[in-house]
Structure formats: structure tokens, C-alpha cells
Write an enzyme that holds these catalytic residues in place. Sequence first.
Site, PDB file in Angstrom:
ATOM      1  N   HIS A 156       5.661   5.307  14.560  1.00  0.00           N
ATOM      2  CA  HIS A 156       7.028   4.388  14.629  1.00  0.00           C
ATOM      3  C   HIS A 156       6.771   3.243  13.576  1.00  0.00           C
ATOM      4  O   HIS A 156       7.890   2.740  13.017  1.00  0.00           O
ATOM      5  CB  HIS A 156       7.133   3.877  15.857  1.00  0.00           C
ATOM      6  CG  HIS A 156       7.812   4.738  16.737  1.00  0.00           C
ATOM      7  ND1 HIS A 156       9.035   5.011  17.034  1.00  0.00           N
ATOM      8  CD2 HIS A 156       7.264   5.703  17.648  1.00  0.00           C
ATOM      9  CE1 HIS A 156       9.380   6.065  17.992  1.00  0.00           C
ATOM     10  NE2 HIS A 156       8.128   6.441  18.218  1.00  0.00           N
ATOM     11  N   ASP A 369       8.232  -2.803   7.535  1.00  0.00           N
ATOM     12  CA  ASP A 369       8.735  -2.027   8.780  1.00  0.00           C
ATOM     13  C   ASP A 369       8.907  -0.567   8.734  1.00  0.00           C
ATOM     14  O   ASP A 369       9.195  -0.169   7.932  1.00  0.00           O
ATOM     15  CB  ASP A 369      10.394  -2.715   8.896  1.00  0.00           C
ATOM     16  CG  ASP A 369      10.430  -3.017  10.435  1.00  0.00           C
ATOM     17  OD1 ASP A 369      10.024  -2.305  11.397  1.00  0.00           O
ATOM     18  OD2 ASP A 369      11.016  -3.906  10.828  1.00  0.00           O
TER      19      ASP A 369
HETATM   20  P1  ADQ Z   1      10.459  -2.736  16.473  1.00  0.00           P
HETATM   21  O1  ADQ Z   1       9.366  -3.171  15.781  1.00  0.00           O
HETATM   22  O2  ADQ Z   1      10.587  -3.243  18.021  1.00  0.00           O
HETATM   23  O3  ADQ Z   1      10.078  -1.072  16.519  1.00  0.00           O
HETATM   24  P2  ADQ Z   1      13.025  -2.119  15.435  1.00  0.00           P
HETATM   25  O4  ADQ Z   1      13.193  -0.908  15.064  1.00  0.00           O
HETATM   26  O5  ADQ Z   1      14.243  -3.162  14.731  1.00  0.00           O
HETATM   27  O6  ADQ Z   1      11.619  -2.854  15.598  1.00  0.00           O
HETATM   28  O7  ADQ Z   1      13.911  -2.093  16.971  1.00  0.00           O
HETATM   29  C1  ADQ Z   1      14.168  -3.146  17.862  1.00  0.00           C
HETATM   30  C2  ADQ Z   1      14.826  -2.890  19.124  1.00  0.00           C
HETATM   31  O8  ADQ Z   1      14.978  -4.069  19.998  1.00  0.00           O
HETATM   32  C3  ADQ Z   1      16.366  -2.801  18.572  1.00  0.00           C
HETATM   33  O9  ADQ Z   1      17.292  -1.615  19.184  1.00  0.00           O
HETATM   34  C4  ADQ Z   1      17.023  -4.195  18.652  1.00  0.00           C
HETATM   35  O10 ADQ Z   1      18.572  -4.083  18.953  1.00  0.00           O
HETATM   36  C5  ADQ Z   1      16.214  -4.375  19.909  1.00  0.00           C
HETATM   37  N1  ADQ Z   1      16.271  -5.898  19.999  1.00  0.00           N
HETATM   38  C6  ADQ Z   1      15.698  -6.641  19.285  1.00  0.00           C
HETATM   39  N2  ADQ Z   1      15.992  -8.064  19.422  1.00  0.00           N
HETATM   40  C7  ADQ Z   1      16.564  -8.089  20.688  1.00  0.00           C
HETATM   41  C8  ADQ Z   1      17.065  -8.913  21.615  1.00  0.00           C
HETATM   42  N3  ADQ Z   1      16.947 -10.349  21.341  1.00  0.00           N
HETATM   43  N4  ADQ Z   1      17.871  -8.506  22.860  1.00  0.00           N
HETATM   44  C9  ADQ Z   1      18.009  -7.271  22.880  1.00  0.00           C
HETATM   45  N5  ADQ Z   1      17.464  -6.335  22.048  1.00  0.00           N
HETATM   46  C10 ADQ Z   1      16.645  -6.521  21.157  1.00  0.00           C
HETATM   47  C11 ADQ Z   1       9.220  -0.269  16.274  1.00  0.00           C
HETATM   48  C12 ADQ Z   1       9.042  -0.316  14.629  1.00  0.00           C
HETATM   49  C13 ADQ Z   1      10.343  -0.093  13.845  1.00  0.00           C
HETATM   50  C14 ADQ Z   1      11.021   1.326  14.238  1.00  0.00           C
HETATM   51  C15 ADQ Z   1      11.196   1.317  15.655  1.00  0.00           C
HETATM   52  C16 ADQ Z   1      11.787   2.577  16.181  1.00  0.00           C
HETATM   53  O11 ADQ Z   1       8.231  -1.268  14.406  1.00  0.00           O
HETATM   54  O12 ADQ Z   1       9.765  -0.074  12.675  1.00  0.00           O
HETATM   55  O13 ADQ Z   1      12.314   1.281  13.476  1.00  0.00           O
HETATM   56  O14 ADQ Z   1       9.799   1.187  16.560  1.00  0.00           O
HETATM   57  O15 ADQ Z   1      11.061   3.816  15.707  1.00  0.00           O
END
Ligand code: ADQ
Length: 482
Positions: A156, A369
Site C-alpha cells: 500500500h 504517499d
Molecule cells: P493511509 O496512510 O492511512 O493509507 P489514506 O490513503 O489517505 O492514507 O487513507 C486514509 C483513510 O482514513 C481515508 O479513507 C480517510 O478518509 C480516512 N481518514 C483519515 N483521517 C480521518 C479522520 N479524522 N476521521 C475518519 N477517517 C479518516 C495507506 C497508504 C496510502 C494508501 C492507503 C490505501 O499510506 O498511500 O492510499 O493505504 O492503499
Amino acid sequence: MSRLIIVSNRVAPISEGGPAAGGLAVGVYDALKETGGMWFGWSGDVLASGQPQIKVEERGPVTFATIGLVRRDYDQYYRGFSNATLWPAFHYRADLVQYDRHEFGGYCRVNEWLAQQLVPLLREDDVIWVHDYHLIPFAQALRARGVKNRIGFFLHIPFPASQVLLAVPPHRALVEAMCSYDLLGFQTRPDLRAFCDYVVNEADGAVEPATGNAPQVVNAFGRTLHAGAYPIGVYPDEIAELAKAGARGKPLRTLKATLHARKLIIGVERLDYSKGLVERFRAFERLLEHIPSMHDKVSLLQIAPPTRADMHAYQDIRLQLEAESGRINGRFAELDWTPIRYIHRQYERSVLAALFRAANVGYVTPLRDGMNLVAKEYVSAQDPDDPGVLVLSRFAGAAQELQGALIVNPIDIDGMAEALARALDMPLAERQSRYQDMIAQLRENNVSVWRDNFMRDLAGSGRGAMPPDVPQADTDALPAAQ
Ligand code: ADQ
């Protein structure tokens, strides 16, 4: 039909309506419900003493098998090698990489122990899909126990350039372990290229030239496997519905009442040094500094719940951000205007979606990311008649697809401030055309396409002919992996 076995570090908590978090959890849970299967991983519990016991829970066609970790394993496998070595290295933060060979030993030991727990639960025709950097040696551990099933791995987070990976002392052992899978999935083509580059230049392996969108054939460490790019998506139409419904809720009414028609810029993520939050605050400050007419006309809402709060690097970034937001607010705030609203809590998906829809600018500027689902969620949540503008880091995997965003370099503070100014002033016709471009891309590559493409290629990968009971996806009906 073969069962699907998902293995991930954490098993997402599932409520009646499905998983609370987006992306991975939603996509994977849907697949499990369709084919039937099992989700196996750490429960999130850390045991002070005693021997962890596996807990097996059936929910309709899905079995959840979870197990706790003892304190030493948590420290070495999770806090140590996974999050103090691999996470910073794979996000190009060589300056933050810590290494302790006992922690690497703990990482391998926990992977072996988890594999040992899974083996008795496996059936001969199960298809196994392992997720993320915590579990790189998992297939190797299963193979050592005689498991012959198809095993795929999806990373990921980014796969770093060889020169960065070489900073992780057991880099060769890690890549060798990756070659025990039948199919490796990366978020983007640059990640795939970085892996192939390591195989060819550091491991005396060979990679066959790419043909179209098919996964590439890799020969290394005495094995033949496949590797491809599978950008993870979201369900854009479902997010749009959530956003519309959430717009009528109390949190949104409160926000609007306190904004007093000011424009809103939104950032949402886990509090992590890879997300570029300090640079983001400074670019917002630069905007206010250079364009005084923006004063009192715009607010930045930054939602960033702390994660991995027991690690120094995370405590440091939290302190740094609190200092920056305090300093910038002290410099510009008026009695009735706070430029940065910095919030540390989790929100329900419907509230987040509605906040995205209410915001004029989605401000997503990680330093690195793998993909970044927030960028995709922000676009999905927009009102097609009056969409906001996405300002997106070129170092988020999502930038490979979301070309309708204003693409920025997150270390160029002036460049980001200019992009913010342009986004806040963008005419409706341009906003609509950029939005249409991006939403079409998100619909074409939604999270079920991601999953189906990976599953199709896993079914066709590795060891020659497909087992008769693994259905081959209809390749004409599915957009190929990108
Ligand atoms: P993350 O680093 O966690 O994931 P991201 O892809 O942005 O990053 O996913 C975060 C998820 O958490 C999103 O669905 C977002 O809506 C949710 N989220 C964030 N802050 C929140 C809050 N305050 N309350 C509720 N929900 C919240 C890892 C990798 C990424 C990759 C994903 C999926 O680091 O690059 O995109 O996996 O493969």
C-alpha cells in the site's frame, strides 16, 4: 469456488453497516462477502503476559480470525522494524530510519508465528492475499511450512528507489522474501519500476519487458513470479451520496454557521510526517502573507488524528504542528477569524464526505504517499454543478491518475501558495472541466476494479495452469491494471 483469505496487519473493525474506514477495508470486505472467506491478522490487543489465543468469529460468509501480540513482539515487529525502519525508508525519509537487528529478528519471528497460526485454518484451494509492509516475509514463512496455494501481496505504500532501499540493512532478504509470492501488486508504475530496477541491478534477476497492461514476469532468487501496478480506488458514487446526506447533518450546519461565508480549504489525514503537514501550514501562511485581501476570507480546516503516538517521530511532528498552527494563528487571527482550525479527532465517513463537499479546496500535499485515498474521496464528494479544486502533491500515487488536480511540489512553499490562490479563484467552467476529468477516472478505476484486476492476475499467475475451480475474470469486461 475457492475461498479468499485476506491477511493484513490489522483486521478492520466491522460494524453492521460495513467497515468504518474507507478504501482497503471496504474493497476487501466486499470481496470477502462475494466469494466467502477469511480475514486474518492482529486484533490490535497487546498482551502484558500470557500466550495469545486466536479468536475465530463467523459473520455470514466471512470468518474473522484475529490474534493479540505480546509486548515484545509489538515493540520489535510493529513499532520497531515495521514503523521505525520500513515506513520511513519506503517514504524516502532516510533521515528517520532506525535499525536494530533484534527488531528485524522480531519482525521475521512474528511473520513466522502468524503464518504458523494460519496454516491449520487453510484449505488446499484457498487463494491468499497478503497486505502491506508489515508482512513482507509472510509467504516465505508459509512456503517453509509446505503451503502451495496461490499467494499475492499488495504494497500500500511506495516502493523506494534502490539507493534508498539500500539504506535498510536487510534489503536483500526483504526482496528475496517478496519473490516468494506469485503476484506482487504496487500502487503505481513508478513503484513497480523501482522494484524491477532493484531486481535487475542489485539482485542479478531478470524482468521480461512489459506487454500492454499485463503484469511483468520477474525471475529472481530462483523463482518466477508476476508484478504489476494496481492503483487502489474508492466507490465515488457511494461517497457522493454520503456527502449529500451528510450536508444536512448538524456538524455541517455548525461549520457553515461559524465560517460566515468564508472560503474553506480542507486537509484530512492521520498525523504522520509523510503527509507534509508543516509545509502545508507554511504555504497557507505564505498565501496570507502575499495576498492580504485573503485575510478573513478563507480558513484552513486541518483534521489529523494522532497515530503511532508511542513513537518519538510522531510525538515530534505533533509538537511541531501545534507550534506552527499556534504561530500562524497568533500572527494573523482576528477576534472573529481563526485562519487554521486544527482538529485531532476521527470523524464518521458521512461527516468527512460532507466536509469535503463543503470545502472549496482539497489540500492534499504529502511528501510521499503510496496512493492517498483522501484525494480520491475529496473529488468524489464534490457537487458536479459547483465542484471544489484539488491541490495535490506530485508525490502522492493519486497524482498519476488525477491529472485534473493542480499538481504541486510540497517542498515548494511559494508554488503551493500560488496553487492555493489559483484554486480559490478558479472560474466555474474550469472547475467543472477538471472535476469531470477526475470523476470519470475514479469511476473507471473504482475499488472493485482494483480488487478484480488483482484477483484476476493472481489467478493467472505463478505456477502455470490455473486450478479448475478458480474462475478467470472476464478480461474484456474489466479495465486492465494500470
Ligand atoms: P493511509 O496512510 O492511512 O493509507 P489514506 O490513503 O489517505 O492514507 O487513507 C486514509 C483513510 O482514513 C481515508 O479513507 C480517510 O478518509 C480516512 N481518514 C483519515 N483521517 C480521518 C479522520 N479524522 N476521521 C475518519 N477517517 C479518516 C495507506 C497508504 C496510502 C494508501 C492507503 C490505501 O499510506 O498511500 O492510499 O493505504 O492503499
